[in-house]
Each structure stands twice: as structure tokens, then as C-alpha cells.
Design a protein around this motif. Structure first.
Motif, PDB file in Angstrom:
ATOM      1  N   VAL A   1      -7.122   8.546   7.758  1.00 39.44           N
ATOM      2  CA  VAL A   1      -6.714   7.115   7.997  1.00 39.44           C
ATOM      3  C   VAL A   1      -5.718   6.382   6.333  1.00 39.44           C
ATOM      4  N   ALA A   2      -6.444   6.948   4.906  1.00 36.98           N
ATOM      5  CA  ALA A   2      -5.571   6.946   4.130  1.00 36.98           C
ATOM      6  C   ALA A   2      -4.212   7.442   3.897  1.00 36.98           C
ATOM      7  N   LEU A   3      -3.613   8.394   4.359  1.00 38.88           N
ATOM      8  CA  LEU A   3      -2.437   8.632   4.916  1.00 38.88           C
ATOM      9  C   LEU A   3      -1.387   7.177   5.408  1.00 38.88           C
ATOM     10  N   ARG A   4      -2.056   6.840   6.340  1.00 41.17           N
ATOM     11  CA  ARG A   4      -2.009   5.976   7.027  1.00 41.17           C
ATOM     12  C   ARG A   4      -1.439   4.733   6.431  1.00 41.17           C
ATOM     13  N   GLU A   5      -2.449   4.156   5.873  1.00 46.58           N
ATOM     14  CA  GLU A   5      -2.037   3.126   4.473  1.00 46.58           C
ATOM     15  C   GLU A   5      -1.377   3.691   4.033  1.00 46.58           C
ATOM     16  N   GLN A   6      -1.328   5.015   2.967  1.00 47.50           N
ATOM     17  CA  GLN A   6      -0.230   5.046   2.297  1.00 47.50           C
ATOM     18  C   GLN A   6       1.233   5.016   3.069  1.00 47.50           C
ATOM     19  N   LYS A   7       1.073   5.550   3.781  1.00 48.80           N
ATOM     20  CA  LYS A   7       2.779   5.192   4.766  1.00 48.80           C
ATOM     21  C   LYS A   7       2.663   4.116   4.746  1.00 48.80           C
ATOM     22  N   LEU A   8       2.079   2.435   5.188  1.00 48.14           N
ATOM     23  CA  LEU A   8       2.153   1.652   5.397  1.00 48.14           C
ATOM     24  C   LEU A   8       2.805   1.065   4.565  1.00 48.14           C
ATOM     25  N   MET A   9       2.086   1.297   3.616  1.00 41.72           N
ATOM     26  CA  MET A   9       2.516   0.795   2.158  1.00 41.72           C
ATOM     27  C   MET A   9       3.157   0.867   1.347  1.00 41.72           C
TER      28      MET A   9
ATOM     29  N   GLU B   1       6.278   2.074   3.715  1.00 45.24           N
ATOM     30  CA  GLU B   1       7.707   1.586   4.542  1.00 45.24           C
ATOM     31  C   GLU B   1       7.256  -0.574   4.039  1.00 45.24           C
ATOM     32  N   THR B   2       6.495  -0.570   3.795  1.00 47.75           N
ATOM     33  CA  THR B   2       6.559  -2.221   3.256  1.00 47.75           C
ATOM     34  C   THR B   2       7.657  -2.230   1.836  1.00 47.75           C
ATOM     35  N   GLU B   3       6.893  -1.755   1.060  1.00 43.57           N
ATOM     36  CA  GLU B   3       7.711  -1.584  -0.095  1.00 43.57           C
ATOM     37  C   GLU B   3       8.782  -1.034  -0.389  1.00 43.57           C
ATOM     38  N   PHE B   4       9.525  -0.386   0.895  1.00 44.15           N
ATOM     39  CA  PHE B   4      10.643   0.584   1.748  1.00 44.15           C
ATOM     40  C   PHE B   4      11.586  -0.882   1.718  1.00 44.15           C
ATOM     41  N   GLU B   5      11.061  -1.664   2.570  1.00 46.91           N
ATOM     42  CA  GLU B   5      11.862  -2.639   3.548  1.00 46.91           C
ATOM     43  C   GLU B   5      11.736  -4.306   2.106  1.00 46.91           C
ATOM     44  N   THR B   6      10.821  -4.042   1.582  1.00 42.15           N
ATOM     45  CA  THR B   6      10.889  -4.958   0.673  1.00 42.15           C
ATOM     46  C   THR B   6      12.088  -4.779  -0.209  1.00 42.15           C
TER      47      THR B   6
END
Length: 176
Positions: free
Chosen positions: A49-57, A59-64
Motif C-alpha cells: 500500500v505504501a509503495l502504491r501511494e508513493q507510485k501515485l505521488m 506519477e502525479t509529480e511527473f504529470e505536473t
């Protein structure tokens, strides 16, 4: 021969007790092993779960950051926008007012808002009344600072006085 059956019965009881003790020990060891495996599984799930949240963060940073580059490209090429320079910032309201123009003929009057001064010393409102009992609700007041009583004629005079006029300014984009 009567002694042998008693001895065999005792040996069977001791054998059954040993088997029961062995089974109970095996069950206890197995139970501890199962709990340790469950604990490891929970830790692995938490880590997932922690790794999924980090991955989502990430991805969001990359898209931003990708969008920032796209916006910068649009600003330069399509819109011609530039970042503000230091001399474009204003010192205060007076400097901003220098850019204003006087009101043109036929322009609407500035919007005014009714404004009454705030009473700070004592409340001008009557006591609150309970909707259930219809009786006044006593507010907790410190004993060393009791409230001042308000005369009824004073209260109505304060509530009925005219509001002060406050000028806001002309409407942006008004008629010129």
C-alpha cells in the motif's frame, strides 16, 4: 495376574497423556508459526500500500512537471506570456491608484454597502431564548466582570440608527 491389568491401564493412561501433551505442544508451535506468517503477510500488504501511494505521488509529480513544460511552451509560442519582472510589482495601494482613471461621464455610481460600526463594549442584542422552554438562556459570565445592563430605549435607538455609507469604487469594465 490381577496386578498386570492395573499396570497396563496405568501405562495406557500415561501414554495417552504423553500423546495429548505432544499434540498440544505441536498445536501451540503451529499456532505461533501461523501467527508469525500472518504478521509477515500484514507487513507485506502495508508495504505494498505504501509503495502504491508513493507510485501515485510520483506519477502525479511527473504529470505536473510535464504539464508545466507544456504550459511554458504554450506561453512562449502561442500566447507570448512572460514571467513578471521586479519592476512590474507595486509597492502599495497608492501606486496602484496611479494607474486608475477618473470616472467617465455617464458612468454608474460606485457601489455602496451599508456598514454599521461594531459594538465592542457590550452586546446590543437581547438575551437568547430557548425554543423549547421559551425562557431566556443564561450565558456564563465571569463573576469578576459582570455585564452592564442595557436600557431598552438605548437598545432601540442603537438598532434603529441609520447605516453609514461606504464607497467601494467604480465597477470594472463599466460604461465609459
Amino acid at each position: 495376574m490381577s496386578g498386570k491389568p492395573i499396570m497396563g491401564s496405568r501405562m495406557r493412561k500415561i501414554g495417552w497423556a504423553a500423546v495429548l501433551l505432544t499434540c498440544t505442544s505441536a498445536y501451540g508451535a503451529l499456532h505461533l508459526k501461523v501467527n508469525s506468517v500472518k504478521s509477515e503477510v500484514r507487513q507485506a500488504e502495508r508495504r505494498i500500500v505504501a509503495l502504491r501511494e508513493q507510485k501515485l505521488m510520483l506519477e502525479t509529480e511527473f504529470e505536473t512537471r510535464a504539464n508545466q513544460q507544456q504550459l511554458a511552451n504554450w506561453n512562449e509560442v502561442d500566447f507570448g506570456y512572460q514571467a513578471p519582472t521586479a519592476k512590474q510589482f507595486l509597492e502599495g495601494e497608492r501606486q496602484l491608484a496611479q494607474f486608475g482613471t477618473p470616472r467617465a461621464k455617464g458612468a454608474p455610481e460606485p457601489i455602496t454597502v451599508a456598514h454599521a460600526p461594531v459594538e465592542t463594549e457590550e452586546s446590543i442584542f437581547p438575551a437568547m431564548v430557548s425554543p423549547i422552554t421559551g425562557k431566556a438562556i443564561a450565558a456564563e459570565v465571569p463573576r469578576d466582570n459582570p455585564p452592564k445592563p442595557i436600557a431598552r430605549e438605548n437598545l432601540s435607538a442603537r438598532l434603529m440608527r441609520p447605516a453609514q455609507r461606504v464607497e467601494i469604487g467604480p465597477i470594472a469594465g463599466g460604461a465609459e
